[in-house]
Design an enzyme around this catalytic site. Structure first.
Site, PDB file in Angstrom:
ATOM      1  N   GLU A 190      12.466   1.454 -35.618  1.00  0.00           N
ATOM      2  CA  GLU A 190      13.755   1.845 -35.042  1.00  0.00           C
ATOM      3  C   GLU A 190      14.928   1.557 -35.994  1.00  0.00           C
ATOM      4  O   GLU A 190      16.013   2.310 -35.861  1.00  0.00           O
ATOM      5  CB  GLU A 190      13.794   1.109 -33.746  1.00  0.00           C
ATOM      6  CG  GLU A 190      12.736   1.892 -32.616  1.00  0.00           C
ATOM      7  CD  GLU A 190      13.474   3.152 -32.166  1.00  0.00           C
ATOM      8  OE1 GLU A 190      14.526   3.613 -32.737  1.00  0.00           O
ATOM      9  OE2 GLU A 190      12.989   3.811 -31.347  1.00  0.00           O
ATOM     10  N   SER A 223     -13.261 -26.413  17.963  1.00  0.00           N
ATOM     11  CA  SER A 223     -13.770 -27.783  17.608  1.00  0.00           C
ATOM     12  C   SER A 223     -13.400 -28.356  16.376  1.00  0.00           C
ATOM     13  O   SER A 223     -14.153 -29.231  15.938  1.00  0.00           O
ATOM     14  CB  SER A 223     -15.289 -27.432  17.832  1.00  0.00           C
ATOM     15  OG  SER A 223     -15.707 -27.000  18.974  1.00  0.00           O
TER      16      SER A 223
END
Length: 692
Positions: free
Chosen positions: A85, A345
């Protein structure tokens, strides 16, 4: 002389005009700065404890735009990007004049655009200030903005903006979002083929989207790899090999873990962009996979929740708030880890722990499981049957209700609730009620998170940990008194680790307890090893009954699968502390061979028993480290008698009277010692022991 004078005047005027021009440019630059604040509109992220992405949120425009820095990206990708680029990126001031000249000459010579001259700085200018069309004025603005950006930011900061805002098709912006969507990974380690695709897509992101235009994506990647500068950047032969790698044809969903924790993080700090949690990504992925599979088997309208915590640090490492956050039929948006439900429980281990701590029972003590009436309260077992005489060990492993209530009656419900407060857990009682025997069978409300917090004490030698909330709440070990003494904790773990796993579940070396609330509304299972606690809840968020729902049959298989899929290796349960031993029933003192209470709530064996020292036994050799010169305290336990008690060691009274049936004594040294206890009625018991 006159010529020199004119030259001087002209030079001075030129300098003044140049200065005026520079001043005007500087004033214009300050008056019309680049809109860098727009670059701050990025996705909020929720991270795990190691900084890995758990979940991201789209921006207000619906875009996945994840903050990306140079340090987040593979260095080879950056070399390829600059080579393709903007080869003079580090040399120009935002505008590459040489590239502009070359592009202009090619345009005039060929009558069309042959190569571009857009630098990365110009592309950043376009990304943060997009313009409709490609007019000359728009290009000139890009040139000016690029120069302005270069004046304000370093080259690395400019790259950070490009890496965050580069378009990749659809609502994907930035290299991280693209890498996660196309490769399913962060861009820190990219292959040459992957890096080339990420370089190629931003030029024409919609036309080159691999999930829609695979051939165009392949061709664009090839153009990147064929560029001579790129080939030099990646090394000999790498570009050619990369061309043969398939381009991913589909888009992958970005990480979307820990929905409830992520939502909580955003609610707490809505302006923060990065939220650190205590979760572990591997654990979270494993638990959510287990939850999805379990939900499929459970059927419609049922939900489930899971919390896994480090018992030593208090950190929540995995949390699932519901079976499916987006499933309205299961009310998936409700975080069931924070909802009070009946625990069934699951509180029984703490009742037994208190009984062990107070010397009321040993593991092999016989206790009756028969119909009983506690002033109108008549507990019954889950299967409506009774086992008769059982050992305390069997009573807890089988989760028998009558023995648990008998022990709770002996230790006191208020005392049990007080112990819970040591762990900063306060179960919710029904309105206008005081603690009663029903709490032993689930007659209180408690959240899954608080239940796991209680169990951290069982995994951590009695010392509970504060879990926090997984986001900003500070976890940590609580510094107050232990919830239970280490010997009592060991007895509970020794029993629970012997509970048979569900059918098909692997042996994991964990201790666990299940629970089913009244009316089959809640199924629970909580398990722990020497480091981690995992709690599971299953039920309907609307609290409706679910016939057949049980802790052992429904929640326990999920618990074992959760441990297996968490990716955490099992840590062995703690070694027995000093004074912890399982005594055979035949060797128990007479007063501890059978547990019974008279009408006054006193332990009895036909009449009020005299005090009897049950630990250490007569003639025992106890290793307290005398040989290393660093003695540990010896736990003393007695059965029977009437409080308060006076202990003597070798005829010398210990400092204080005690109302407890458990005491600690620190010997002066090794060798033989005589221990004596005297109750308030003057009755005494003695044993002789050898301290090693």
């Amino acid at each position: 002389m006159r010529r020199w004078h004119k030259f001087a005047i002209g030079s001075a005027a030129g300098i003044v005009l140049a200065g005026a021009a520079l001043f005007a440019l500087d004033a214009a630059d300050k008056a019309f700065p680049p809109p860098l604040d727009r670059a701050n509109a990025v996705s909020a992220e929720v991270l795990d404890a190691d900084g890995q992405l758990l979940r991201a949120f789209a921006t207000s425009e619906g875009r996945w735009r994840l903050t990306t820095a140079v340090s987040d990206v593979d260095p080879q990708f950056l070399r390829m990007l600059i080579a393709y680029e903007d080869q003079r990126f580090y040399d120009h001031g935002g505008v590459d004049l040489w590239a502009l000249g070359r592009a202009a000459v090619q345009l005039v010579s060929n009558g069309r655009i042959v190569s571009g001259a857009s630098t990365l700085s110009m592309q950043v200018a376009r990304l943060i200030e997009p313009r409709e069309g490609r007019s000359l004025s728009a290009k000139l603005l890009q040139l000016v903005r690029a120069a302005q950006i270069e004046r304000r930011l370093s080259k690395e900061e400019i790259l950070d903006l490009y890496l965050t805002h580069a378009p990749y098709g659809g609502n994907l912006e930035g290299v991280r979002a693209a890498s996660l969507a196309y490769f399913g990974k962060e861009p820190r380690r990219l292959t040459v083929a992957e890096a080339a695709l990420l370089v190629a897509l931003p030029q024409l992101p919609e036309r080159r989207r691999p999930d829609r235009n695979l051939k165009a994506a392949e061709a664009a990647r090839k153009r990147v790899l064929d560029r001579v500068a790129v080939a030099r950047a990646v090394g000999d032969g790498e570009a050619e090999r990369a061309e043969g790698v398939a381009v991913p044809p589909q888009r992958i969903q970005l990480p979307a873990l820990a929905a409830h924790v992520a939502e909580a993080a955003l609610r707490k700090e809505p302006t923060v962009l990065k939220h650190q949690t205590t979760l572990k990504k591997q654990v979270q992925q494993g638990l959510e996979a287990v939850a999805r599979a379990a939900a499929f088997k459970l059927g419609p309208k049922l939900s489930l929740a899971m919390v896994m915590a480090d018992a030593q640090t208090g950190a929540i490492v995995g949390e699932v708030g519901s079976a499916d956050y987006f499933d309205a039929s299961r009310s998936g948006w409700i975080d069931m880890t924070r909802v009070n439900r009946s625990p069934g429980s699951t509180l029984k281990p703490f009742i037994y722990g208190l009984a062990f701590e107070q010397g009321l029972v040993s593991q092999e003590t016989i206790i009756e499981d028969r119909p009983a009436d506690f002033f109108g309260y008549r507990p019954r077992n889950f299967d409506m049957s009774y086992q008769g005489d059982v050992t305390v060990r069997e009573a807890l492993q089988l989760s028998l209700n009558v023995p648990a209530v008998k022990l709770l009656d002996a230790v006191g419900p208020s005392r049990l609730m007080a112990r819970f407060r040591r762990a900063e857990v306060r179960p919710v009682l029904p309105p206008n009620e005081t603690p009663g025997l029903a709490i032993g069978l689930g007659g209180v409300g408690i959240t899954l998170k608080d239940l796991v917090q209680l169990y951290t004490a069982l995994a951590n030698r009695g010392q509970p940990a504060r879990l926090g909330d997984g986001v900003t709440g500070a976890p940590g070990k609580l510094d107050g008194e232990p919830l239970l003494e280490p010997v009592a904790v060991w007895n509970v773990a020794d029993i629970l680790s012997g509970v048979i796993p569900p059918a098909g579940a692997p042996q994991r070396g964990i201790a666990y307890k299940t629970g089913t609330s009244y009316g089959y509304r809640d199924a629970w299972s909580v398990g722990y090893d020497g480091r981690y606690v995992l709690g599971v809840w299953v039920g309907r968020p609307d609290n409706s009954a679910v016939p057949g729902l049980t802790g052992y049959g429904t929640a326990a298989p999920i618990l074992f699968e959760g441990f297996a899929k968490s990716g955490i290796a099992t840590t062995p349960l703690p070694r027995p502390p000093a004074g912890a031993v399982r005594i055979a029933q035949s060797e128990l003192p007479i007063s501890q061979r059978r547990f019974a209470l008279n009408a006054s709530g006193l332990l009895t064996s036909g009449r009020e028993a005299a005090p009897q020292i049950i630990y250490p036994p007569e003639g025992a050799h106890v290793d307290l480290g005398a040989g290393q010169g660093n003695l540990s305290p010896l736990m003393l336990k007695l059965q029977g008698g009437r409080a308060p008690f006076r202990w003597l060691a070798n005829g010398k009274p210990l400092p204080d009277l005690s109302r407890r049936r458990i005491q600690q004594w620190l010997p002066d040294g090794g060798g033989y010692s005589k221990l004596t206890v005297i109750d308030s009625a003057g009755r005494a018991a003695s044993v002789g022991v050898f301290i090693d």
